[in-house]
Design a protein around this motif. Structure first.
Motif, mmCIF file in Angstrom:
data_model
loop_
_atom_site.group_PDB
_atom_site.id
_atom_site.type_symbol
_atom_site.label_atom_id
_atom_site.label_comp_id
_atom_site.label_asym_id
_atom_site.label_seq_id
_atom_site.Cartn_x
_atom_site.Cartn_y
_atom_site.Cartn_z
ATOM 1 N N ALA A 63 0.827 -1.211 0.000
ATOM 2 C CA ALA A 63 0.000 0.000 0.000
ATOM 3 C C ALA A 63 0.858 1.255 0.000
ATOM 4 N N ARG A 64 1.975 1.238 0.724
ATOM 5 C CA ARG A 64 2.841 2.412 0.773
ATOM 6 C C ARG A 64 3.414 2.721 -0.601
ATOM 7 N N SER A 65 3.788 1.681 -1.345
ATOM 8 C CA SER A 65 4.322 1.880 -2.694
ATOM 9 C C SER A 65 3.264 2.456 -3.620
ATOM 10 N N ARG A 66 2.032 1.950 -3.518
ATOM 11 C CA ARG A 66 0.965 2.454 -4.382
ATOM 12 C C ARG A 66 0.649 3.912 -4.074
ATOM 13 N N ALA A 67 0.714 4.287 -2.784
ATOM 14 C CA ALA A 67 0.454 5.674 -2.409
ATOM 15 C C ALA A 67 1.533 6.600 -2.965
ATOM 16 N N MET A 68 2.791 6.192 -2.882
ATOM 17 C CA MET A 68 3.881 7.015 -3.409
ATOM 18 C C MET A 68 3.788 7.118 -4.928
ATOM 19 N N ASP A 69 3.389 6.026 -5.571
ATOM 20 C CA ASP A 69 3.232 6.054 -7.028
ATOM 21 C C ASP A 69 2.122 7.008 -7.451
ATOM 22 N N ALA A 70 1.031 7.047 -6.679
ATOM 23 C CA ALA A 70 -0.080 7.950 -7.006
ATOM 24 C C ALA A 70 0.377 9.398 -6.975
ATOM 25 N N LEU A 98 11.670 0.354 -6.292
ATOM 26 C CA LEU A 98 10.690 0.239 -7.367
ATOM 27 C C LEU A 98 9.981 -1.104 -7.356
ATOM 28 N N ASP A 99 10.564 -2.095 -6.682
ATOM 29 C CA ASP A 99 9.940 -3.410 -6.570
ATOM 30 C C ASP A 99 9.232 -3.589 -5.234
ATOM 31 N N GLY A 100 9.144 -2.512 -4.424
ATOM 32 C CA GLY A 100 8.464 -2.605 -3.143
ATOM 33 C C GLY A 100 9.222 -3.405 -2.103
ATOM 34 N N GLY A 101 10.556 -3.526 -2.276
ATOM 35 C CA GLY A 101 11.337 -4.342 -1.363
ATOM 36 C C GLY A 101 12.163 -3.561 -0.373
ATOM 37 N N THR A 102 11.841 -2.278 -0.170
ATOM 38 C CA THR A 102 12.595 -1.448 0.768
ATOM 39 C C THR A 102 11.796 -1.204 2.043
ATOM 40 N N ARG A 103 12.514 -0.899 3.123
ATOM 41 C CA ARG A 103 11.876 -0.568 4.399
ATOM 42 C C ARG A 103 11.470 0.904 4.402
ATOM 43 N N LEU A 104 10.672 1.293 5.409
ATOM 44 C CA LEU A 104 10.161 2.660 5.478
ATOM 45 C C LEU A 104 11.310 3.670 5.482
#
Length: 397
Positions: free
Chosen positions: A318-325, A358-364
């Motif tokens: 969800a965090r990745s999708r929010a940043m992408d938006a 970019l693959d959603g594999g990073t921590r906050l």
């Protein structure tokens, strides 16, 4: 009439991947009967295409790869090269025809998964299962009953979204007379091409030898171009920027990928799931899909082999999708210069970390370290604006 526990609709990356994983059950795992329903040769079957992705070290599809690299390069609009080693990751190139042959070999030795050529016409599902009505190439009606259906076919219309851009491209597979390519390095984004007023454009170079490469012209915008425009841009890029000299075009490739903050429905009926791009596997900020497809299909196959509910997980956090938006809206509104935005990220963030991001594999903490290296004020303005924007339908590509 065909009966199976699982029906997989469509034989693109997602459908083939799931069928392959169902046919490769580990010893002792629960066996699953499945049918892969693929359209007969014709307009409903996707054309040959190239998938690129990154993963650490060896992977399950390495035998079918065209090439792989550890060195990536980005050219800024001013022409400055930014190059980095992405170890322990590897950037991999897989042609769809080679992938399909690899999967076909596995299915040929499987007693659990069969392949059926038919055009799907209707899918009706309830809590007990689903019925698929299809038509074979000779016009004969075919009915499939399955407990679970995984539909990877492209959507007829994209879901409503606040922002939808299209990543559209045309590529030439070229063979040059002179040895002009560095086969160890991919040019991931080359911004030495004319930039549109909004969105961005870049060249993309995948060298497979000293004389051979896939050269693409790619644009992010709200509409595709006439075919002649892509050809003109490719001629300009290969002649004026890359200076390839004499070469022949051995094959071509064209594609349109939606980049959207739409919410994709993964379960349209109790026994029916969408996977792949139809299930939201395309990363909105980049258009990459293949890695997310593997995460989805691995989770589904593991659940089926264990006898659990096989609902596909979200393709991206969800965090990745929010940043992408936020990024999509800032790009579409013109608040950020697209070429400068991406070039700046690659200049300030190690490429290996950026690829994991970019693959959603990073921590906050890593996500925040990437975020502060973007144009902060335009991005904050976009963050404040997004909750007030309506989601509207989009025709898509």
């Amino acid at each position: 009439m065909v009966h199976a526990e699982v029906a997989v609709l469509g034989a693109g990356a997602a459908g083939l991947s799931l069928a392959h994983r169902l046919a490769q059950a580990a010893p002792g795992a629960r066996r699953v009967s499945a049918v892969l329903v693929d359209a007969p040769p014709g307009p409903l079957r996707p054309p040959s295409r190239t998938w690129c992705f990154w993963e650490q070290d060896a992977g399950p599809f390495d035998a079918a790869l065209t090439a792989e690299w550890r060195s990536l390069r980005v050219h800024t609009p001013a022409g400055r090269p930014i190059q980095d080693d992405i170890a322990p990751l590897r950037y991999k190139m897989l042609r769809s025809d080679d992938f399909e042959r690899l999967v076909a070999r596995g299915l040929a030795h499987s007693d659990d998964v069969r392949r059926l050529e038919a055009t799907v016409e209707t899918v009706h599902g309830d809590a007990r299962g689903a019925e698929i009505r299809a038509r074979a190439a000779d016009g004969r009606p075919v009915t499939v009953h399955a407990r679970w259906v995984f539909d990877s076919r492209p959507l007829a219309r994209l879901p409503a979204a606040r922002t939808t851009l299209l990543q559209h491209f045309r590529g030439w597979f070229v063979r040059t007379e002179r040895p002009v390519f560095d086969p160890a390095t991919v040019d991931l984004m080359d911004f030495r091409v004319p930039q549109p007023p909004r969105g961005l454009a870049f060249g993309y170079l995948l060298p497979t030898g000293r004389h051979e490469a896939l050269v693409e012209y790619t644009r992010f915008s709200d509409a595709v171009l006439p075919r002649e425009a892509y050809e003109d841009e490719l001629r300009r890029y290969t002649q004026d920027v890359l200076r390839l000299g004499a070469f022949e075009v051995t094959a071509t490739e064209t594609g349109v990928i939606p980049m959207t903050d739409a919410r994709f429905t993964r379960r349209p009926a109790p026994s029916v799931f969408r996977i792949g791009a139809a299930g939201g596997a395309t990363r909105p900020s980049t258009g990459y899909t293949f890695s997310a497809v593997q995460r989805q299909t691995r989770a589904v196959a593991d659940a089926l082999h264990a006898g659990r509910d096989p609902a596909p997980p979200p393709a991206h956090p969800a965090r990745s999708r929010a940043m992408d938006a936020v990024m999509l809206r800032a790009l579409d509104s013109g608040r950020v210069d697209g070429a400068a935005f991406f070039a700046g990220l690659f200049a300030r963030v190690p490429m290996e970390r950026l690829l994991r991001f970019l693959d959603g594999g990073t921590r906050l903490r890593e996500d925040l370290s990437v975020g502060v290296r973007t144009p902060v004020l335009p991005m904050l303005r976009t963050v404040a604006e997004l909750p007030w924007l309506a989601r509207t339908p989009s025709a898509g590509p």
